[in-house]
Structures are given as structure tokens and as C-alpha cells.
Design a protein around this motif. Sequence first.
Motif, PDB file in Angstrom:
ATOM      1  N   UNK A  92       8.608  14.708  13.230  1.00 56.40           N
ATOM      2  CA  UNK A  92       7.969  14.608  14.556  1.00 56.40           C
ATOM      3  C   UNK A  92       7.899  13.169  15.045  1.00 56.40           C
ATOM      4  N   UNK A  93       8.925  12.396  14.721  1.00 55.98           N
ATOM      5  CA  UNK A  93       8.973  11.012  15.186  1.00 55.98           C
ATOM      6  C   UNK A  93      10.009  10.884  16.301  1.00 55.98           C
ATOM      7  N   UNK A  94      11.293  10.892  15.910  1.00 57.95           N
ATOM      8  CA  UNK A  94      12.351  10.692  16.910  1.00 57.95           C
ATOM      9  C   UNK A  94      13.354  11.843  16.952  1.00 57.95           C
ATOM     10  N   UNK A  95      13.034  12.926  16.257  1.00 61.25           N
ATOM     11  CA  UNK A  95      13.964  14.049  16.191  1.00 61.25           C
ATOM     12  C   UNK A  95      14.057  14.772  17.548  1.00 61.25           C
ATOM     13  N   UNK A  96      15.247  15.319  17.851  1.00 56.94           N
ATOM     14  CA  UNK A  96      15.371  16.075  19.110  1.00 56.94           C
ATOM     15  C   UNK A  96      14.664  17.433  19.017  1.00 56.94           C
ATOM     16  N   UNK A  97      14.299  17.972  20.157  1.00 60.13           N
ATOM     17  CA  UNK A  97      13.660  19.294  20.250  1.00 60.13           C
ATOM     18  C   UNK A  97      12.467  19.440  19.303  1.00 60.13           C
ATOM     19  N   UNK A  98      11.612  18.434  19.323  1.00 62.22           N
ATOM     20  CA  UNK A  98      10.421  18.443  18.463  1.00 62.22           C
ATOM     21  C   UNK A  98       9.252  19.057  19.230  1.00 62.22           C
ATOM     22  N   UNK A  99       8.763  20.184  18.726  1.00 62.66           N
ATOM     23  CA  UNK A  99       7.665  20.904  19.392  1.00 62.66           C
ATOM     24  C   UNK A  99       6.350  20.137  19.305  1.00 62.66           C
ATOM     25  N   UNK A 100       6.213  19.307  18.267  1.00 62.66           N
ATOM     26  CA  UNK A 100       4.976  18.541  18.107  1.00 62.66           C
ATOM     27  C   UNK A 100       4.888  17.444  19.174  1.00 62.66           C
ATOM     28  N   UNK A 101       5.997  16.697  19.342  1.00 60.02           N
ATOM     29  CA  UNK A 101       5.995  15.645  20.374  1.00 60.02           C
ATOM     30  C   UNK A 101       5.734  16.253  21.750  1.00 60.02           C
ATOM     31  N   UNK A 102       6.317  17.426  21.969  1.00 59.09           N
ATOM     32  CA  UNK A 102       6.115  18.112  23.250  1.00 59.09           C
ATOM     33  C   UNK A 102       4.625  18.475  23.430  1.00 59.09           C
TER      34      UNK A 102
END
Length: 133
Positions: A92-102
Motif C-alpha cells: 500500500x505504498x506505490x503499487x498500482x490499483x491499491x484499494x488502501x491508498x484509494x
Amino acid sequence: MPVIPGVGKSTLLNAINKELNLKTGNISEKWGKGKHTTTFATMLQIMENSFIIDTPGIKEFMLLQVEPEEVSGYFKDIKQYAEGCQFNNCLHQNEPNCAVKEAVENTKIAATRYENYLNIIQNIKDINYWERK
Ligand SMILES: [Zn+2]
């Protein structure tokens, strides 16, 4: 700004032996979090045959057995969104399609919680880096 005494190790040691007179941090009421004021390990004599080794950053010591990808499991609010991430090893840092960042962007997860999470991940990475060197 009003301050209340910290509850760190130095505060506890001062309570055991006032003569130690260790530097302690204050917790500001506004932020409610203390700072690490012990920046290097010291050995203190508290009584005739009693010594205490005071080291900085007790929080980090408790995290030695935890890997970065396990941390989100300890954050209930983050964990519930992590299942929606594209990668099951997502940090949940720089990964694409991260639901947590969203969820953080949509304020479903408190930004302060996410910051704490990221700090812990970074601490573990730092510790692992020095240990494996
Ligand atoms: Zn993620």
C-alpha cells in the motif's frame, strides 16, 4: 501550549531514582504523542547493585519479528480494504490499483493511521537493512 509529562522510559527511570534527572520529552495536548528523547544507549546505576540499560526507540524492538507485508494485518481499518488491492503482497505504498491508498484518499481510512502504518513499514525496512548488512 500546555504540556503533560511523558510516559516514556526516562520518565519511569526518573520516578525510580530522582537523582538520575534524565531528560524527558513532553507530550503536547494538541498532538497527544511523545517524542523519543533517548538517542543513544546508556547504562545507569539506579541503586547500589542495580543497573538499567536505557536504549532509544523501544517501539522498534517490538517489531523485529514482523515483516513489512504483515503490518497491515495489525491495522483493522487498513486490513478490511487490503483485500481489494490488485496484488496480495501489496504494501500500500506505490503499487498500482491499491484499494488502501484509494480508501485513504476518500477519507475512509484516517490519514494519521495510514501515516503510522507507513512509518512502521519504514522502521522495519530500516531494521532489516542494518541486520542483513
Ligand atoms: Zn494496497
